[in-house]
Scaffold this motif. Structure first.
Motif, PDB file in Angstrom:
ATOM      1  N   GLY A 241       0.781  -1.225   0.000  1.00  0.00           N
ATOM      2  CA  GLY A 241       0.000   0.000   0.000  1.00  0.00           C
ATOM      3  C   GLY A 241       0.817   1.282   0.000  1.00  0.00           C
ATOM      4  O   GLY A 241       0.259   2.379  -0.041  1.00  0.00           O
ATOM      5  N   ARG A 242       2.121   1.158   0.036  1.00  0.00           N
ATOM      6  CA  ARG A 242       2.984   2.346   0.074  1.00  0.00           C
ATOM      7  C   ARG A 242       3.195   2.912  -1.331  1.00  0.00           C
ATOM      8  O   ARG A 242       2.945   2.257  -2.328  1.00  0.00           O
ATOM      9  N   HIS A 243       3.690   4.143  -1.380  1.00  0.00           N
ATOM     10  CA  HIS A 243       3.941   4.849  -2.633  1.00  0.00           C
ATOM     11  C   HIS A 243       5.402   5.318  -2.682  1.00  0.00           C
ATOM     12  O   HIS A 243       6.067   5.387  -1.645  1.00  0.00           O
ATOM     13  N   VAL A 244       5.855   5.687  -3.865  1.00  0.00           N
ATOM     14  CA  VAL A 244       7.205   6.202  -4.040  1.00  0.00           C
ATOM     15  C   VAL A 244       7.416   7.395  -3.103  1.00  0.00           C
ATOM     16  O   VAL A 244       6.570   8.282  -3.012  1.00  0.00           O
ATOM     17  N   GLY A 245       8.533   7.353  -2.391  1.00  0.00           N
ATOM     18  CA  GLY A 245       8.864   8.429  -1.449  1.00  0.00           C
ATOM     19  C   GLY A 245       8.464   8.133  -0.020  1.00  0.00           C
ATOM     20  O   GLY A 245       8.960   8.791   0.901  1.00  0.00           O
ATOM     21  N   ASP A 246       7.573   7.151   0.185  1.00  0.00           N
ATOM     22  CA  ASP A 246       7.186   6.785   1.550  1.00  0.00           C
ATOM     23  C   ASP A 246       8.376   6.164   2.278  1.00  0.00           C
ATOM     24  O   ASP A 246       9.195   5.462   1.677  1.00  0.00           O
ATOM     25  N   VAL A 247       8.466   6.406   3.569  1.00  0.00           N
ATOM     26  CA  VAL A 247       9.488   5.798   4.411  1.00  0.00           C
ATOM     27  C   VAL A 247       8.791   4.870   5.398  1.00  0.00           C
ATOM     28  O   VAL A 247       7.816   5.269   6.038  1.00  0.00           O
ATOM     29  N   VAL A 248       9.284   3.628   5.473  1.00  0.00           N
ATOM     30  CA  VAL A 248       8.706   2.651   6.393  1.00  0.00           C
ATOM     31  C   VAL A 248       9.785   2.182   7.362  1.00  0.00           C
ATOM     32  O   VAL A 248      10.972   2.209   7.040  1.00  0.00           O
ATOM     33  N   SER A 249       9.368   1.771   8.539  1.00  0.00           N
ATOM     34  CA  SER A 249      10.267   1.184   9.526  1.00  0.00           C
ATOM     35  C   SER A 249       9.873  -0.269   9.701  1.00  0.00           C
ATOM     36  O   SER A 249       8.691  -0.578   9.879  1.00  0.00           O
ATOM     37  N   VAL A 250      10.871  -1.150   9.643  1.00  0.00           N
ATOM     38  CA  VAL A 250      10.628  -2.581   9.796  1.00  0.00           C
ATOM     39  C   VAL A 250      11.451  -3.068  10.975  1.00  0.00           C
ATOM     40  O   VAL A 250      12.671  -2.893  11.010  1.00  0.00           O
ATOM     41  N   GLU A 251      10.757  -3.660  11.953  1.00  0.00           N
ATOM     42  CA  GLU A 251      11.432  -4.169  13.142  1.00  0.00           C
ATOM     43  C   GLU A 251      11.834  -5.624  12.950  1.00  0.00           C
ATOM     44  O   GLU A 251      11.068  -6.423  12.433  1.00  0.00           O
ATOM     45  N   ASP A 252      13.059  -5.939  13.355  1.00  0.00           N
ATOM     46  CA  ASP A 252      13.568  -7.307  13.334  1.00  0.00           C
ATOM     47  C   ASP A 252      14.264  -7.527  14.673  1.00  0.00           C
ATOM     48  O   ASP A 252      15.448  -7.241  14.815  1.00  0.00           O
ATOM     49  N   GLY A 253      13.471  -7.977  15.635  1.00  0.00           N
ATOM     50  CA  GLY A 253      14.005  -8.114  16.988  1.00  0.00           C
ATOM     51  C   GLY A 253      14.266  -6.739  17.582  1.00  0.00           C
ATOM     52  O   GLY A 253      13.382  -5.903  17.659  1.00  0.00           O
TER      53      GLY A 253
END
Length: 85
Positions: free
Chosen positions: A65-77
């Motif tokens: 659902g994200r678009h170009v320029g969006d910033v996401v944070s992904v947690e891994d532990g």
């Protein structure tokens, strides 16, 4: 009497700039500046190959659902990765 299964329709992803299942998404890791391509795939019943990420996985659900320029944070532990689409 034998019934035929319904015909399958091939559905092509929409070209609307939104990351959807079946589409390739390119991300930039904002910490390392590494660029990676992923293809979003369904969570159930599909073997995830190299370059594919399930929408049921943390990375896939963050990109969906994200678009170009969006910033996401992904947690891994204990580690959080910030990615720009």
């Amino acid at each position: 009497m034998t019934r035929k299964p319904p015909a399958a329709d091939v559905v092509r992803p929409a070209i609307d700039g939104e990351a959807e299942v079946g589409e390739r998404v390119t991300v930039l890791d904002l910490t390392t500046n590494a660029v990676q391509d992923y293809r979003l795939v369904e969570a159930d019943g599909e073997r995830v190959a190299d370059g594919a990420v399930s929408i049921g996985a943390p990375l896939g659900s963050a990109l969906l659902g994200r678009h170009v320029g969006d910033v996401v944070s992904v947690e891994d532990g204990d580690y959080v990765t910030r990615l720009e689409v």
